[in-house]
Write a protein that holds these residues in place. Structure first.
Motif, PDB file in Angstrom:
ATOM      1  N   ILE A  48       0.851  -1.200   0.000  1.00 17.50           N
ATOM      2  CA  ILE A  48       0.000   0.000   0.000  1.00 17.50           C
ATOM      3  C   ILE A  48       0.884   1.247   0.000  1.00 17.50           C
ATOM      4  O   ILE A  48       1.568   1.537   0.991  1.00 17.50           O
ATOM      5  N   ALA A  96       0.467  11.239   9.232  1.00 19.30           N
ATOM      6  CA  ALA A  96      -0.926  11.448   9.647  1.00 19.30           C
ATOM      7  C   ALA A  96      -1.868  10.748   8.682  1.00 19.30           C
ATOM      8  O   ALA A  96      -1.698  10.821   7.464  1.00 19.30           O
ATOM      9  N   THR A 132      -1.493  -1.953   7.956  1.00 18.82           N
ATOM     10  CA  THR A 132      -1.419  -0.653   7.285  1.00 18.82           C
ATOM     11  C   THR A 132      -1.914   0.469   8.207  1.00 18.82           C
ATOM     12  O   THR A 132      -2.671   0.240   9.162  1.00 18.82           O
ATOM     13  N   ALA A 140       0.097   7.067  14.542  1.00 17.32           N
ATOM     14  CA  ALA A 140      -0.728   5.968  15.046  1.00 17.32           C
ATOM     15  C   ALA A 140       0.135   4.846  15.604  1.00 17.32           C
ATOM     16  O   ALA A 140       1.129   4.444  14.987  1.00 17.32           O
TER      17      ALA A 140
HETATM   18  N1  SAH Z   1       2.824   1.447   3.340  1.00 22.03           N
HETATM   19  C1  SAH Z   1       2.329   2.353   4.351  1.00 22.03           C
HETATM   20  C2  SAH Z   1       1.941   3.701   3.770  1.00 22.03           C
HETATM   21  C3  SAH Z   1       3.118   4.479   3.214  1.00 22.03           C
HETATM   22  S1  SAH Z   1       2.635   6.057   2.651  1.00 22.03           S
HETATM   23  C4  SAH Z   1       1.138   1.711   5.065  1.00 22.03           C
HETATM   24  O1  SAH Z   1       0.633   0.677   4.626  1.00 22.03           O
HETATM   25  O2  SAH Z   1       0.719   2.239   6.101  1.00 22.03           O
HETATM   26  C5  SAH Z   1       3.020   7.051   4.073  1.00 22.03           C
HETATM   27  C6  SAH Z   1       1.762   7.581   4.707  1.00 22.03           C
HETATM   28  O3  SAH Z   1       1.148   6.557   5.490  1.00 22.03           O
HETATM   29  C7  SAH Z   1       1.976   8.720   5.682  1.00 22.03           C
HETATM   30  O4  SAH Z   1       2.069   9.968   5.007  1.00 22.03           O
HETATM   31  C8  SAH Z   1       0.704   8.636   6.506  1.00 22.03           C
HETATM   32  O5  SAH Z   1      -0.393   9.177   5.805  1.00 22.03           O
HETATM   33  C9  SAH Z   1       0.512   7.135   6.595  1.00 22.03           C
HETATM   34  N2  SAH Z   1       1.126   6.576   7.825  1.00 22.03           N
HETATM   35  C10 SAH Z   1       2.114   5.678   7.892  1.00 22.03           C
HETATM   36  N3  SAH Z   1       2.378   5.365   9.171  1.00 22.03           N
HETATM   37  C11 SAH Z   1       1.518   6.083   9.933  1.00 22.03           C
HETATM   38  C12 SAH Z   1       1.290   6.201  11.322  1.00 22.03           C
HETATM   39  N4  SAH Z   1       1.989   5.509  12.225  1.00 22.03           N
HETATM   40  N5  SAH Z   1       0.315   7.044  11.739  1.00 22.03           N
HETATM   41  C13 SAH Z   1      -0.423   7.747  10.861  1.00 22.03           C
HETATM   42  N6  SAH Z   1      -0.251   7.674   9.528  1.00 22.03           N
HETATM   43  C14 SAH Z   1       0.707   6.855   9.072  1.00 22.03           C
END
Ligand code: SAH
Length: 261
Positions: A99, A234, A124, A206
């Motif tokens: 993703i 975020a 995710t 998160a």
């Molecule tokens: N492969 C990752 C997404 C990568 S894109 C997944 O599956 O979660 C990066 C984006 O993911 C960030 O800009 C944010 O929108 C979200 N993201 C990733 N980790 C996060 C976290 N711990 N808390 C909130 N948003 C997060």
């Protein structure tokens, strides 16, 4: 029983989850413990990186919005070179590799070089954000669709999304990389007919100790993200499904919302 799924010279693209090491799969932990080298990006939580055994090469190829420390082609080449040198390579990615993870490029590069490459899924960010807020992403009879969408546009280009589809009232939107574009998301969704009252959840960091949960309405989305640093990931979640968390102290309100759908 010993595993034979990680021979020398092969690559695993491993989901590191949202940050909390307890949200790592057992398989991911095993692969990390077995690797000869770990390439990781900036979103991988510190607690997960702590699981990399001492003495194992750990290479940050961290990509954060606007601050690309290595371009994708360089990352691809580094991974391929390490595998061709006979190493067991773990490529650790935040969340789920499939993703918004640039996984297709890395798969293609490995395959083109004749290297065995596999994917280990991860939790995710949308799932982690909803869980932290005590929310669900779908809701029977009300939110029948979940759309994972990125609000990241190339520098200088407008955010070109199918707003009419995204504005459908039975859709929950999980917006990745959405902080900078929050105002556009808010304006375009409302212009396309989504109710300005639609519940919105913003979860920063998160599952990490620095996590913040912000609740509001679509009409205030731009305001809700104002105080969030560009360095903190975020998730923006928009839709009736998250109404039940609008006021954590008022479950009666949540009951009415479910009935109203
Ligand atoms: N492969 C990752 C997404 C990568 S894109 C997944 O599956 O979660 C990066 C984006 O993911 C960030 O800009 C944010 O929108 C979200 N993201 C990733 N980790 C996060 C976290 N711990 N808390 C909130 N948003 C997060």
């Amino acid at each position: 029983m010993p595993h034979d799924d990680f021979p020398a010279g092969s690559v695993w693209l491993v989901g590191a989850g949202p940050g909390d090491p307890d949200l790592l799969t057992r398989k991911a932990a095993r692969l990390i413990a077995t690797a000869d080298v770990v390439f990781h990006d900036a979103l991988v939580g510190p607690g997960v990186l702590d699981l990399i055994p001492d003495g194992i090469d750990r290479i940050s190829v961290g990509k954060r919005s606007g601050r690309h420390s290595k371009d994708q082609g360089t990352i691809d080449r580094l991974i391929v070179a390490a595998a061709l040198a006979g190493k067991r390579v773990v490529r650790l990615k935040g969340g789920d590799p499939a993703i918004f993870g640039r996984t297709a490029e890395e798969l293609a590069a490995c395959t083109a070089a004749g290297i065995t490459v596999r994917i280990c899924p991860g939790v995710t960010a949308a799932s982690a954000a909803a869980a932290s807020a005590g929310a669900t992403l779908t809701l029977r009879g009300c939110a029948r669709r979940l759309t994972l969408v990125t609000a990241h546009a190339k520098a200088g280009e407008p955010l070109d999304l199918d707003w009419a589809t995204l504005a459908a009232p039975d859709t929950t939107l999980a917006v990745y990389m959405g902080r900078a574009a929050a105002q556009t998301v808010m304006q375009q969704l409302i212009a396309a007919g989504r109710s300005a009252d639609t519940p919105v959840l913003v979860v920063v960091n998160a599952s990490l100790p620095t996590e913040r949960i912000i609740r509001g309405r679509l009409s205030s989305l731009a305001f809700l993200v104002e105080a969030i640093s560009a360095h903190d990931p975020a998730m923006l979640i928009v839709g009736e499904a998250v109404r039940a968390t609008l006021s954590a102290e008022a479950p009666a309100d949540a009951d009415r919302a479910v009935v109203a759908c």
